[in-house]
Design an enzyme around this catalytic site. Structure first.
Site, PDB file in Angstrom:
ATOM      1  N   THR A 166      -9.079  36.824  26.693  1.00 29.23           N
ATOM      2  CA  THR A 166     -10.536  36.654  26.696  1.00 29.23           C
ATOM      3  C   THR A 166     -11.113  36.564  28.107  1.00 29.23           C
ATOM      4  O   THR A 166     -12.320  36.397  28.268  1.00 29.23           O
ATOM      5  CB  THR A 166     -10.926  35.391  25.901  1.00 29.23           C
ATOM      6  OG1 THR A 166     -10.309  34.239  26.510  1.00 29.23           O
ATOM      7  CG2 THR A 166     -10.472  35.492  24.456  1.00 29.23           C
ATOM      8  N   GLY A 167     -10.268  36.682  29.126  1.00 33.76           N
ATOM      9  CA  GLY A 167     -10.737  36.634  30.508  1.00 33.76           C
ATOM     10  C   GLY A 167     -11.180  37.995  31.011  1.00 33.76           C
ATOM     11  O   GLY A 167     -11.038  39.017  30.328  1.00 33.76           O
ATOM     12  N   VAL A 179     -10.020  39.992  33.444  1.00 35.67           N
ATOM     13  CA  VAL A 179      -8.963  40.993  33.618  1.00 35.67           C
ATOM     14  C   VAL A 179      -8.400  41.407  32.268  1.00 35.67           C
ATOM     15  O   VAL A 179      -8.128  42.591  32.025  1.00 35.67           O
ATOM     16  CB  VAL A 179      -7.855  40.460  34.546  1.00 35.67           C
ATOM     17  CG1 VAL A 179      -6.691  41.446  34.607  1.00 35.67           C
ATOM     18  CG2 VAL A 179      -8.402  40.207  35.944  1.00 35.67           C
ATOM     19  N   ARG A 234       5.081  36.926  43.016  1.00 34.47           N
ATOM     20  CA  ARG A 234       4.968  38.072  43.926  1.00 34.47           C
ATOM     21  C   ARG A 234       5.980  38.066  45.058  1.00 34.47           C
ATOM     22  O   ARG A 234       6.524  39.114  45.417  1.00 34.47           O
ATOM     23  CB  ARG A 234       3.550  38.141  44.509  1.00 34.47           C
ATOM     24  CG  ARG A 234       2.503  38.580  43.501  1.00 34.47           C
ATOM     25  CD  ARG A 234       1.126  38.545  44.116  1.00 34.47           C
ATOM     26  NE  ARG A 234       0.090  38.789  43.116  1.00 34.47           N
ATOM     27  CZ  ARG A 234      -1.166  38.406  43.250  1.00 34.47           C
ATOM     28  NH1 ARG A 234      -1.546  37.766  44.344  1.00 34.47           N
ATOM     29  NH2 ARG A 234      -2.041  38.663  42.299  1.00 34.47           N
ATOM     30  N   CYS A 269      -5.425  41.637  44.537  1.00 36.56           N
ATOM     31  CA  CYS A 269      -6.410  42.716  44.409  1.00 36.56           C
ATOM     32  C   CYS A 269      -6.762  43.356  45.751  1.00 36.56           C
ATOM     33  O   CYS A 269      -6.825  44.584  45.862  1.00 36.56           O
ATOM     34  CB  CYS A 269      -7.668  42.188  43.719  1.00 36.56           C
ATOM     35  SG  CYS A 269      -8.338  40.673  44.442  1.00 36.56           S
ATOM     36  N   GLN A 272     -15.290  40.202  49.489  1.00 41.04           N
ATOM     37  CA  GLN A 272     -14.782  40.136  48.132  1.00 41.04           C
ATOM     38  C   GLN A 272     -15.850  39.663  47.144  1.00 41.04           C
ATOM     39  O   GLN A 272     -16.503  38.636  47.338  1.00 41.04           O
ATOM     40  CB  GLN A 272     -13.543  39.242  48.077  1.00 41.04           C
ATOM     41  CG  GLN A 272     -12.391  39.841  48.872  1.00 41.04           C
ATOM     42  CD  GLN A 272     -11.119  39.019  48.830  1.00 41.04           C
ATOM     43  OE1 GLN A 272     -10.449  38.876  49.849  1.00 41.04           O
ATOM     44  NE2 GLN A 272     -10.744  38.500  47.680  1.00 41.04           N
ATOM     45  N   SER A 311     -16.274  38.727  41.200  1.00 44.36           N
ATOM     46  CA  SER A 311     -15.338  39.054  40.128  1.00 44.36           C
ATOM     47  C   SER A 311     -13.935  38.574  40.452  1.00 44.36           C
ATOM     48  O   SER A 311     -13.119  38.376  39.548  1.00 44.36           O
ATOM     49  CB  SER A 311     -15.324  40.563  39.873  1.00 44.36           C
ATOM     50  OG  SER A 311     -15.009  41.274  41.065  1.00 44.36           O
ATOM     51  N   GLY A 312     -13.648  38.371  41.737  1.00 44.65           N
ATOM     52  CA  GLY A 312     -12.344  37.864  42.130  1.00 44.65           C
ATOM     53  C   GLY A 312     -12.078  36.462  41.624  1.00 44.65           C
ATOM     54  O   GLY A 312     -10.933  36.026  41.564  1.00 44.65           O
ATOM     55  N   HIS A 337     -14.497  44.949  45.503  1.00 44.91           N
ATOM     56  CA  HIS A 337     -14.241  44.420  46.845  1.00 44.91           C
ATOM     57  C   HIS A 337     -14.372  45.517  47.892  1.00 44.91           C
ATOM     58  O   HIS A 337     -14.014  46.672  47.653  1.00 44.91           O
ATOM     59  CB  HIS A 337     -12.822  43.855  46.929  1.00 44.91           C
ATOM     60  CG  HIS A 337     -12.588  42.620  46.127  1.00 44.91           C
ATOM     61  ND1 HIS A 337     -13.590  41.928  45.476  1.00 44.91           N
ATOM     62  CD2 HIS A 337     -11.422  41.944  45.874  1.00 44.91           C
ATOM     63  CE1 HIS A 337     -13.061  40.874  44.854  1.00 44.91           C
ATOM     64  NE2 HIS A 337     -11.762  40.874  45.073  1.00 44.91           N
TER      65      HIS A 337
END
Length: 346
Positions: free
Chosen positions: A13-14, A16, A103, A134, A162, A165-166, A249
């Site tokens: 539901t987010g 992304v 990562r 991103c 940026q 939306s980040g 961005h």
């Protein structure tokens, strides 16, 4: 692709998560069943994808058991991935993680498919493939063709601009709410929680937490991830800034090559334009260059304002823009899944 694949989306539901569903449909991804997952608060929400409706379930430690999920996209925060991704892997699912948690784990491949698709094969060691930051993704997409053109890159200096939306839906909503308050002459009463300071009519030169070296965590992500993805040793210095833009961005990138390199702008434009999923928009005289408003809802990384430094012929400046929710997150994750399937079906 010879068969359908069962997909789970954690953080369904987010911002992304919603983009992942859109891209799966747009790309005609070979979707079998879809399992949307969220916190208990989001459970029960209906998700529409590929002409079907699915009901979101609560993410738990046992939700993957007996579900035969092939691929799970995790986009709900690092702590969620840290806790629940191992349960997905244990159930036989390959995890494509959009958070920062895995990562820099040396056992986990960090992948931008246009650059290092071969690293995807390393997924077998942990069952996890990491999706980069991103801002890193769009920058390395512009750097890789230049690295190949001139046989390496000595240094990169980047300032990011940026979008909100980040910070997800809450960041975008906070900008909209503050702008509404501004036009209602009550911006001084407007609260902020997604960002440290008011974002409307402002820029904030801090993204993520401060580090002992004076950089922020976001800036160090760009430093470390760039070199892991490109298998290189490039000196990278970043300044990451939040700006009052809803989505996409922008980055001002300065690239320093070896001293014996003389940058040829036309060769640079050609190398960029021939690279997958990169497009050159570079006609300053006619006002043509990448902007967030034109990059939004696109799966392309746009590059413009390409110019050689006026003092040093081995230095190049350029402007890079991409949709953070797509190129910087959901699109890259789906591209990883597509490449993983190609490798598995060989």
């Amino acid at each position: 692709m010879s068969r359908a694949y069962n997909i789970a989306v954690v953080g369904a539901t987010g911002a992304v998560g919603e983009e992942i569903f859109r891209i799966l449909e747009e790309q005609q991804f070979p979707v079998g069943e879809i399992l949307p997952l969220s916190s208990a608060r989001g459970a029960g929400t209906e998700i529409e994808c590929c002409g079907r409706r699915f009901v979101t379930e609560e993410l738990t430690e046992t939700v993957f058991e007996g579900r035969d999920i092939d691929i799970a996209f995790f986009s709900a925060g690092g702590s969620v991935s840290a806790r629940y991704a191992p349960y997905a892997v244990e159930a036989g699912t390959v995890v494509i993680d959009n958070t920062s948690h895995f990562r820099m784990d040396p056992k986990v491949p960090l992948v931008v498919p246009e650059i290092n698709p071969e690293d995807i094969e390393l997924w077998r060691e942990t069952g996890i493939i990491a999706n980069p930051n991103c801002s890193t993704i769009q920058m390395v997409l512009a750097l890789k063709p230049l690295y190949d053109l001139y046989g390496g890159i000595k240094r990169v200096d980047v300032s990011t601009y940026q979008a909100t939306s980040g910070a997800g839906k809450s960041g975008m909503e906070e900008l909209v709410r503050q702008m509404q308050d501004f036009f209602a002459f009550k911006l001084d009463e407007s609260e902020h929680s997604a960002f440290l300071h008011q974002i409307a009519l402002n820029v904030i030169p801090q993204i993520d937490s401060p580090q002992p070296n004076g950089y922020t965590r976001e800036e160090m992500k760009m430093v470390n991830e760039t070199n892991k993805i490109m298998h290189a040793d490039i000196a990278v210095s970043a300044t990451c800034v939040r700006v009052p833009v809803l989505r996409s961005h922008s980055e001002s990138v300065t690239v320093t090559f070896d001293e014996n390199v003389e940058v040829d702008v036309e060769k640079v434009r050609l190398a960029l334009s021939e690279f997958p999923d990169v497009e050159v928009q570079d006609d300053l005289e006619h006002g043509i260059y990448p902007m967030p408003i034109t990059a939004t809802d696109s799966d392309i990384t746009y590059v413009g304002r390409i110019r050689r430094d006026i003092f040093a012929p081995n230095i190049l400046h350029m402007w890079v823009v991409a949709d953070q929710l797509r190129v910087g997150a959901a699109t890259n994750a789906v591209r990883i899944a597509q490449k993983w399937i190609e490798m598995e079906e060989v």
